[in-house]
Design a protein around this motif. Structure first.
Motif, PDB file in Angstrom:
ATOM      1  N   GLU A 107       3.476   7.657  -9.485  1.00  0.00           N
ATOM      2  CA  GLU A 107       2.447   6.640  -9.736  1.00  0.00           C
ATOM      3  C   GLU A 107       3.095   5.262  -9.878  1.00  0.00           C
ATOM      4  OE1 GLU A 107       0.317   8.112 -13.139  1.00  0.00           O
ATOM      5  OE2 GLU A 107      -0.575   9.754 -11.980  1.00  0.00           O
ATOM      6  N   LYS A 108       4.184   5.220 -10.635  1.00  0.00           N
ATOM      7  CA  LYS A 108       4.883   3.944 -10.856  1.00  0.00           C
ATOM      8  C   LYS A 108       5.409   3.389  -9.525  1.00  0.00           C
ATOM      9  CE  LYS A 108       8.845   3.347 -13.484  1.00  0.00           C
ATOM     10  NZ  LYS A 108       9.629   3.850 -14.596  1.00  0.00           N
ATOM     11  N   ALA A 129       2.657   2.161  -7.126  1.00  0.00           N
ATOM     12  CA  ALA A 129       2.078   0.890  -7.604  1.00  0.00           C
ATOM     13  C   ALA A 129       3.024  -0.272  -7.261  1.00  0.00           C
ATOM     14  CB  ALA A 129       1.836   0.962  -9.112  1.00  0.00           C
ATOM     15  N   LYS A 163       2.813  -1.093  -3.630  1.00  0.00           N
ATOM     16  CA  LYS A 163       1.577  -1.814  -3.319  1.00  0.00           C
ATOM     17  C   LYS A 163       1.769  -3.315  -3.562  1.00  0.00           C
ATOM     18  CE  LYS A 163      -3.345  -1.504  -3.989  1.00  0.00           C
ATOM     19  NZ  LYS A 163      -4.441  -0.710  -4.510  1.00  0.00           N
TER      20      LYS A 163
END
Ligand SMILES: Cc1ncc(COP(=O)(O)O)c(C=O)c1O
Length: 432
Positions: free
Chosen positions: A405-406, A409, A412
């Motif tokens: 997830e980190k 992100a 992105k």
């Protein structure tokens, strides 16, 4: 007289090991790094396998042993291969090696003369291309296409086969794409090989990710196709499926005992043997009733992460990502992100010699690492011959969900940070 043999210049490498220097540099600056670069399970070896190795060492099983591999382990491998591929394999065709990597070089040394042609997947495990050039054979990369789910069949293979084709490398499930060859692909390839390939062609079937398949798929080997067992070197090992990368244990099933004897002779020349207590642990992995649950636990975790990570990557502007069917990698197309960041222009402006050596996805890779602390692998780390104009990254999803997830992100944010990329180029001067 030159110090180094000229062939050394033709030896490639595996950048997944080399990128560690850049990661160390970034860490030394006090940054954190999300590691998507490593091709190994983030699980420890199952306890029952560890226990067997310890028991064996304590029992004194730490001497030289049969260079082909100890018979109990070769029997266990022969049984495993026979059962899972529908074949009848005799242990005399099995050779144990320190990892699934050595059989690549052993095969190239055994079968190739300079000028012989080798067809291999690109993107693919980089050691194939490295050995092909090292032994002076002719590399014939089979460019895998995203729109084919990075699989290939007779249609893609047929134009590459010639009367000099000596070795055809297949890798399913695949590193770096997670692509899996379908039954139809395998049937078509087998038919093509039977009809069009030279009689003494060998297929090198790298099946090291055989245990890691998603969506209820079962592993399929080209060797199970009619007429293929006698042409195929089946290779696998314990690194990926049993989380045993550091143990160094792999194996090859050769088409004939005669070819196995050559591998044994090469083992004698290179390594003498794989440690016997390691092989006993490998035997235990195949024979213990506890193994299936341990493997399943890992595979379910990889599948869950894949199901999260692929849509998350597809939600990033400029990135598109196929759903892998096996292994623990995703291989997103980052061409749009490169475009948005101004990488094509920055690449065009590099000094010519640098430009030839570095690809756009490598510039994106280093930018992600140095500016955002996300370690990935670039397209050209998986075979560079004929890879011009392909912009991909490989991310290993053998990592905890929080890390995924980190990292996604951060990717992105990075993908739209044009100023950040310009500043990276200006300040780091990695390629000037
Ligand atoms: C396709 C493929 N073949 C072989 C290997 C080598 O495996 P081992 O670590 O068992 O030598 C790897 C490791 O990444 C791989 O991805």
């Amino acid at each position: 007289m030159a110090l180094l043999a000229s062939r050394i210049a033709d030896l490639g490498t595996e950048n997944a090991f080399k990128v560690g220097d850049d990661i160390a540099r970034v860490l030394a600056r006090g940054m954190e790094v999300v590691k998507f670069n490593l091709g190994e399970p983030d699980f420890d070896t199952p306890a029952h396998i560890n226990r067997e190795a310890i028991r064996q060492i304590e029992a004194g099983n730490s001497h030289y042993c049969d260079p082909a591999g100890i018979l109990p382990f070769r029997k266990a491998i022969a049984e495993h291969v026979s059962r899972t591929r529908g074949l009848e394999v005799d242990p005399s065709r099995v050779i144990v090696t320190p990892g699934a990597k050595p059989p690549i070089g052993l095969s190239m040394m055994t079968y190739l003369d300079p000028g012989d042609e080798v067809i291999y997947p690109s993107p693919g495990f980089p050691i194939y291309e490295s050995w092909v050039t090292y032994v002076g054979a002719k590399p014939v990369p089979l460019q895998l296409r995203e729109e084919r789910g990075f699989a290939c069949g007779a249609e893609e293979l047929a134009p590459l086969i010639s009367e000099r084709t000596k070795l055809i490398v297949l890798n399913s499930p695949s590193n770096p794409t997670g692509g899996v060859l379908s039954k139809r692909d395998l049937t078509g390839i087998a038919e093509l090989v039977r009809e069009k390939a030279p009689a003494d062609v060998r297929i090198y079937s790298d099946e090291v990710y055989e245990h890691i398949l998603f969506d209820g798929e079962e592993h399929r080997s080209i060797a199970s196709q009619p007429g293929m067992e006698e042409k195929t070197v089946i290779v696998s090992g314990h690194s990926k499926g049993f989380a045993m990368t550091g143990w160094r244990m792999g194996w090859a099933v050769l088409p004939t005992p005669k070819e196995a004897a050559i591998f044994k002779q090469l083992n004698i020349n290179l390594i003498s043997c794989v440690p016997p207590f390691i092989q006993e642990a490998g035997r235990e992995a195949y024979q213990s009733a506890e193994s299936a649950a341990a493997v399943d636990k890992m595979v379910r975790a990889f599948e869950e992460r894949r199901n999260w990570v692929v849509p998350a990557l597809n939600a990033i502007p400029g990135i598109t990502c196929q759903m892998p069917k096996g292994a623990f990698y995703v291989f997103p197309n980052v061409a749009g992100a490169c475009e948005a960041l101004g990488i094509p222009e920055a690449h065009a402006a590099l000094p010519e010699e640098r430009r030839r050596k570095v690809c756009q996805s490598a510039m994106f890779q280093m930018y992600l690492l140095y500016r955002y602390g996300v370690a990935t692998m670039d397209r050209n780390s998986f075979g560079h011959i004929g890879a011009e104009g392909q912009h991909y990254l490989r991310l290993s999803i053998a990592n905890r969900m929080e890390e995924l997830e980190k990292g996604v992100a951060l990717m992105k944010r990075a993908a739209t940070d044009r100023e950040g990329f310009a500043a990276f180029m200006e300040e780091e001067k990695l390629w000037s």
